[in-house]
Design an enzyme around this catalytic site. Structure first.
Site, PDB file in Angstrom:
ATOM      1  CE1 TYR A   1       4.417  10.535   7.884  1.00  0.00           C
ATOM      2  CE2 TYR A   1       4.049  10.787   5.532  1.00  0.00           C
ATOM      3  CZ  TYR A   1       3.821  10.110   6.709  1.00  0.00           C
ATOM      4  OH  TYR A   1       3.005   9.015   6.719  1.00  0.00           O
TER       5      TYR A   1
ATOM      6  CD  GLU B   1      -2.933   8.648   1.560  1.00  0.00           C
ATOM      7  OE1 GLU B   1      -2.018   8.887   2.378  1.00  0.00           O
ATOM      8  OE2 GLU B   1      -3.422   7.523   1.413  1.00  0.00           O
TER       9      GLU B   1
END
Length: 382
Positions: A164, A157
């Site tokens: 991003y 994660e």
């Protein structure tokens, strides 16, 4: 001796100094370096020690030693960990040069709107997923083979969040504007708020999973994050970028999201299996009405979100297709969790989406030969 100013520096060669003349922090460091005399004989066991029996392990509320990995009760959990380590990658492995050109010279205003807002949602979502597993779920697992895969999941994660950020930075987007958008755009914030509410109910320090109501709430929260948050919202959330990728646009970002999606498929698959195991072991009886409400609430939030990012359709993609695919995927995840379908009759509106997760062949990053890419996309969901 540990160097508190620079942990990576080599130990300096100095003459012996009276410890009492040193600063308090250095005194403490020196004391840690001085071994205490042993009062126990070699091999001494704690009182009442006994061998670990795999049958004593449970997903939660287990009685076995949480520090002892084997013998396994859940060998499938260890296999998830082994498979996850075959998927290693970083965002720096993928060439983003063409994306910079596409964003500046090829994307329409509507396509830029889609691209920017998908990233705005994802940047916050993966941090939420990381906090859920790392802070709310992992500590409650009482079998280490489960925790070890979840530790890998926490890392992944964080890796996704880096990805991003790498896309945002490479394209040259305004970081402050992109990262804050979820806080000022209600259509994005609604999804984040739903997830935060679920997370808050299971991150309390006084939670007791031996209590029937607390355990049911924990399973509902875990089912939400595994089945909806990662299994539907992430699975469906990458598809607007994939639609651009299929037209030859933003291919670097699309490839980044393909690798993320394969991780997320494994996360959802693992979480769903853990939920089913808890329900079986602890004889949990979830309220069908609450389950239906959970899916309907998520569906309403996804419809609102899709309506915002796709207020003007882009070529080959619309808010109706986005919402329809969510409902189809939600039915699949509900069945995998052992629940009734929340949206009977929903059909796949993006039949190509599964290809993004199930593709077994991938071109090597730096070579032209085709290699086998180990992925959770081909995992069975039973």
């Amino acid at each position: 001796m540990f160097n508190w100013d620079d942990p990576l520096a080599e130990k300096p060669a100095t003459d012996k100094v009276d410890n009492e003349l040193l600063p308090p922090m250095q005194q403490a460091a020196n004391e840690l370096d001085t071994p205490e005399p042993s009062t126990a004989s070699v091999g001494e066991l704690p009182l009442n020690a006994k061998a670990v029996n795999a049958d004593d392990k449970r997903v939660v509320n287990g009685l076995a030693d949480i520090n002892q990995l084997a013998p396994f009760k859940y060998p499938w959990a260890w296999n998830y960990f082994l498979n996850a380590n075959k998927n290693h990658w970083t965002p720096l492995d993928i060439n983003m040069a063409q994306d910079v050109h596409d964003y500046r010279h090829k994307l329409t205003l509507e396509e830029r709107h889609v691209y920017e807002n998908v990233l705005s949602y994802l940047t916050t979502s993966d941090i939420l997923a990381m906090r859920n597993i790392g802070l709310a779920v992992m500590e409650k697992m009482t079998a280490p083979e489960l925790q070890i895969y979840q530790a890998r999941q926490v890392y992944e994660e964080a890796l996704h969040t880096w990805t991003y950020q790498h896309c945002i930075e490479t394209i040259g987007l305004d970081q402050s504007e992109i990262y804050n958008r979820y806080r000022v755009v209600p259509e994005i914030y609604q999804k984040i708020q739903l997830a935060n509410k679920r997370l808050d109910t299971v991150m309390r320090s006084d939670i007791d999973l031996r209590d029937k109501d607390e355990l049911e709430n924990f399973v509902m929260s875990y089912a939400f994050f595994a089945g909806i948050f990662e299994g539907c919202w992430f699975y469906n959330g990458f598809s607007p970028i994939f639609a651009l990728q299929r037209r030859g646009l933003m291919k670097g970002t699309g490839e980044q999201l393909q690798y993320i999606m394969r991780d997320e498929v494994m996360h959802a698959s693992f979480g769903i299996r853990v939920c089913r195991q808890i329900i079986k072991e602890e004889n949990v009886k979830l309220d069908p009405k609450k389950i239906q409400e959970m899916f309907e609430e998520a569906d309403a939030a996804e419809a609102t979100y899709g309506g915002y990012i796709l207020r003007d359709p882009i070529l080959g993609y619309s808010k109706e297709a986005h919402h329809g695919q969510f409902r189809f995927t939600a039915n699949r995840r509900a069945k995998q969790l052992g629940f009734e379908e929340p949206f009977p009759g929903a059909e796949a509106t993006l039949p190509w989406l599964d290809e993004q997760a199930n593709m077994r062949k991938e071109k090597n990053f730096f070579e032209t030969k085709v290699t086998e890419y180990q992925t959770g996309g081909g995992l069975k969901w039973d």
